[in-house]
Structures are given as structure tokens and as C-alpha cells.
Design an enzyme around this catalytic site. Structure first.
Site, short mmCIF file in Angstrom:
data_model
loop_
_atom_site.label_atom_id
_atom_site.label_comp_id
_atom_site.label_asym_id
_atom_site.label_seq_id
_atom_site.Cartn_x
_atom_site.Cartn_y
_atom_site.Cartn_z
N GLU A 198 2.16 -9.23 6.82
CA GLU A 198 1.03 -8.31 6.86
C GLU A 198 1.08 -7.46 5.60
O GLU A 198 2.14 -7.29 5.00
CB GLU A 198 1.12 -7.41 8.08
CG GLU A 198 2.06 -6.21 7.92
CD GLU A 198 3.51 -6.56 7.61
OE1 GLU A 198 3.98 -7.60 8.12
OE2 GLU A 198 4.16 -5.81 6.87
N LYS A 216 9.78 -3.85 -3.79
CA LYS A 216 9.48 -4.72 -2.64
C LYS A 216 10.07 -6.12 -2.76
O LYS A 216 10.42 -6.75 -1.78
CB LYS A 216 7.98 -4.78 -2.42
CG LYS A 216 7.44 -3.47 -1.84
CD LYS A 216 6.13 -3.67 -1.13
CE LYS A 216 5.76 -2.46 -0.30
NZ LYS A 216 5.44 -1.26 -1.11
N SER A 274 10.22 4.11 -7.27
CA SER A 274 10.05 2.87 -6.50
C SER A 274 9.10 1.87 -7.14
O SER A 274 9.23 0.67 -6.91
CB SER A 274 9.58 3.21 -5.08
OG SER A 274 8.40 3.99 -5.10
#
Ligand SMILES: *Cc1c(COP(=O)(O)O)cnc(C)c1O
Length: 403
Positions: free
Chosen positions: A114, A92, A381
Site C-alpha cells: 500500500e 524506505k 530521512s
């Protein structure tokens, strides 16, 4: 950054994507799209982006050959792209660094975002602290309760966390409230979206920032094996780690691309979040894409053991790749993901995120069916430390036993 090949000027990948937003947001999004187009190939911008990827997040991440797992499964070689080794333990941060550098170029002083499970909120809070920006994170009240530790991490790094009280009080409401808050303060505020979803230009921007994953993996595979992989596999929630791995391989026709969605407890409505496998096109959160819908066409309730994958829509580029037949979308259940979670932990000493475990589960099914000369790259990930408490609780309740 990947070329803007298959998106048109209005932000459509085929029929998917676009900007289905309230009127006041259109000029704000268009300003963002124009600024992004101006900077995406700008050498100073790219230099700064690459600097933080390297020095702050520790890139390049390794491409690691799982010799033990490969031997045990007896088929194709399994490589992991180690996005779990990034700062904060997942892919991320590639995106939050890129977008926050853009926000700085635009002269913005505040960041809003968010978050559902909290991972994107943590990455945003960290990069906002790094860049000296004020940060507000919207999170559904239910998620604030469920993800206390992540809420505390965000606050430790100086972010304000606002809990969304409307509707189901989860991710969807957090997005709705963050978007409407943005309209009133777009002058000095940047909205930092966490996946390759939302109205144009977010799906393109997020893909480009995450495409470093596939660029590195391609280079590393060429170095280690002298050729490209046969298959690339990634889990799909909103679709950012998957499109980040796929982007640089889309033009390599010999490389099969597989996205893996969560089939949760079962394929019954409300028990999964396998959007591309079981949904149909529809509009939510400002874009057209495959979507899980109830009878009234509203976003359906979704479920996965992994909080980062339960989203009833999906990035529009994936919908386009599915219709083109260029990528395939499969699903893995909670129990298959848990099995893969333990298998990687015990064969390689790497605890994967439950999200990534879905991709691994599919790789474990596929590898024995392929010859030993074949190569599979799985995008790992994120790391599983954040999920250890959840698994431990299931074990102590007797719902699961340690293999
Ligand atoms: C958030 C997250 C995902 C899901 O998001 P995508 O946009 O689909 O990549 C997957 N894995 C990890 C580790 C995550 O934190």
C-alpha cells in the site's frame, strides 16, 4: 540487525502491538514471523541484505557535520545522517530490500503493498523490478490523483497501481484493500509493509531492517567525535526512520531520543497528525498503539503539509518507549518545517524532505539551548526534490515567500 529485546513472543511491546486481524490472516502472519525468525540471523541472508544495501542503495550513508548551520545557531553541533543519499532518495529502500529478500526465501512470486504519498510504492516497485517479482500497489483514489508523478514512476518500473475507491479514498482504505486482497492469494504473494506499523511481525522486521541507520550513525559518531551523541532526533509518521535511528541507542542511557510529529496547521482535531503527543491507545490496521480517534473511537482525520507523515496511528514500539519515558515525542508545525526546509537549503545547500524538515525544526530549537560541546544527530530521512513543486506552488499562490 537489532536484537529482539523488548518484544514478546506474541508481538507486544508492553501493551502495544499484537495481531488484531481477521482470523484468516493469523496463520499467514505466523508463517511470516517464523520465517523471519529463521532468517534474521542467517549469514547468507544478512550477506545478501548487506550486499544490496551497499551496491544498490549506496550505503553506508555519510554522517555530515553542518558547520554553517551549527555556527549560525551558536550551540550544539548538528550532524545529519544522510538517508537522503540512498537510492530513490530516502530511507524506505532499506526496508523494501530486506522484505523482498525474505519474500524470495519464502518462494513468493508476487508483491503487494500500500502507499499513501507514493514513496513506499516507488521503493517497492523498484526492488520488485530488481528481484524480478510481479508488483501490485494499492493507493487511495485521491492519492493517485495527488501523486501522479509517483504513480507514473511505479508504472514505469513495471508495477500495477490499483486505486482504492472506498471511504475517504486515501491511505487507510489502501491498507484495508491490500490486506483483504492478500488473504485470497497469500500462497504466492508477499505483503510488503512500508513502516514500523501493522500486525506482528512487521514492526519488528521493519525496525531491524532500518536499524542499519543507527548502527552506522553510532560508529560514525565514535569515529568523528570519539563519543556517542547527546541527542538523536527523527521525524515520526509511522515511525520507521525514527526507530531505525533509535534502535541501537536504546540501551545507551546517556543518549536522549526525540521523535518529532507534525502539528500541521494547529493542535485542533483534524489539523495535525501528532499521534503520540495528542492521541490515546486504540486499535487500527491490526495493532494496538497510540492513535488519533474521533468521538466514536474511529481513526480521526489527520493533516500535515508533508504527505509522508499524516497517519493517525504510530509504530507500537514508539508507544512503548513513550510510556517507559525512554524516548520523548515533540511536535513541529507546517510553518516551522518550512522554515527548517529553507534554512538547511540556504545554509548547507541540502534540500531536505518536508518530513525530515520536522526533525530539523526541532533540532534548530534545541541546539541554541545546549552547549557547544554537545552533539545532536538528526536523521535526514529523505531529500526534498519531491517537495520542491509543492513549495513552488505555495510561493506562486502568494501563500509563502522565499526567505
Ligand atoms: C515515508 C517517509 C517518512 C515517514 O515514514 P516513517 O515510517 O515515519 O519513517 C519520513 N521521511 C521520508 C523522507 C519519507 O519518505
Amino acid at each position: 540487525m537489532a536484537d529482539n529485546t523488548i518484544v514478546d513472543a506474541n508481538g507486544f511491546f508492553g501493551e502495544y502491538g499484537g495481531q488484531y486481524v481477521p482470523e484468516p490472516l493469523i496463520p499467514i502472519l505466523n508463517e511470516l514471523a517464523d520465517t523471519y525468525n529463521k532468517f534474521r540471523e542467517d549469514p547468507d541472508f544478512r550477506r545478501e541484505f548487506e550486499y544490496y544495501l551497499a551496491k544498490y542503495s549506496g550505503r553506508p550513508t555519510p554522517l555530515y557535520l553542518c558547520s554553517n548551520l551549527t555556527k549560525e545557531l551558536g550551540g550544539a553541533k548538528i550532524y545529519l545522517k544522510r538517508e537522503d543519499l540512498n537510492h530513490l532518495g530516502a530511507h524506505k529502500v532499506n526496508n523494501t530490500i530486506g522484505q523482498i529478500l525474505l519474500a524470495k526465501r519464502m518462494g513468493k512470486k508476487k508483491i503487494i503493498a500500500e502507499t499513501g504519498a507514493g514513496q513506499h510504492g516507488v521503493a517497492t516497485a523498484a526492488t520488485a523490478a530488481l528481484m524480478g517479482m510481479k508488483c501490485t500497489i494499492y493507493m487511495g483514489e485521491v492519492d493517485v490523483e495527488r501523486q501522479k508523478l509517483n504513480v507514473f514512476r511505479m508504472r514505469m518500473m513495471g508495477a500495477e497501481v490499483i486505486s482504492a475507491q472506498s471511504g475517504q479514498r486515501t491511505l487507510k482504505e489502501a491498507v484495508d484493500e491490500a490486506l483483504s486482497a492478500w488473504v485470497g492469494q497469500a500462497e504466492d504473494t508477499y505483503y510488503l509493509l512500508g513502516s514500523a506499523v501493522g500486525p506482528h511481525p512487521y514492526p519488528v522486521m521493519v525496525r531491524d531492517f532500518q536499524s542499519v541507520i543507527g548502527k552506522e550513525a553510532k560508529q560514525q559518531c565514535l569515529e568523528d567525535e570519539g563519543r556517542l551523541p547527546d541527542v538523536c532526533i527523527a521525524c515520526v509518521g509511522g515511525g520507521s526512520n525514527a526507530i531505525g535511528l533509535f534502535a541501537d541507542f536504546i540501551d545507551e542511557e546517556g543518549v536522549k531520543l526525540i521523535g518529532v510529529e507534525p502539528s500541521g496547521r494547529s493542535l485542533e482535531p483534524g489539523q495535525h497528525a501528532a499521534t503520540l503527543c495528542l492521541g490515546k491507545p486504540g486499535i487500527m490496521h491490526g495493532f494496538n498503539s497510540y492513535m488519533l480517534q474521533d468521538e466514536a473511537g474511529e481513526p480521526a482525520p489527520v493533516y500535515s503539509i508533508s504527505a509522508g507523515l499524516d497517519y493517525p496511528s504510530v509504530g507500537p514500539e514508539h508507544s512503548h518507549l513513550k510510556d517507559l519515558g525512554r524516548a520523548e515525542y515533540e511536535h513541529a508545525s507546517d510553518s516551522e518545517a518550512i522554515e527548517a526546509f529553507f534554512k538547511l537549503s540556504q545554509s548547507e545547500g541540502i534540500i531536505p524532505a518536508l518530513e525530515s524538515s520536522h526533525a530539523l525544526a526541532h533540532a534548530m530549537k534545541l541546539a541554541p539551548q545546549l552547549g557547544k560541546d554537545k552533539i545532536i544527530v538528526v536523521n535526514l530521512s529523505g531529500r526534498g526534490d519531491k517537495d520542491v513543486g509543492q513549495i513552488e506552488e505555495m510561493i506562486s499562490k502568494g501563500e509563502l515567500s522565499l526567505p
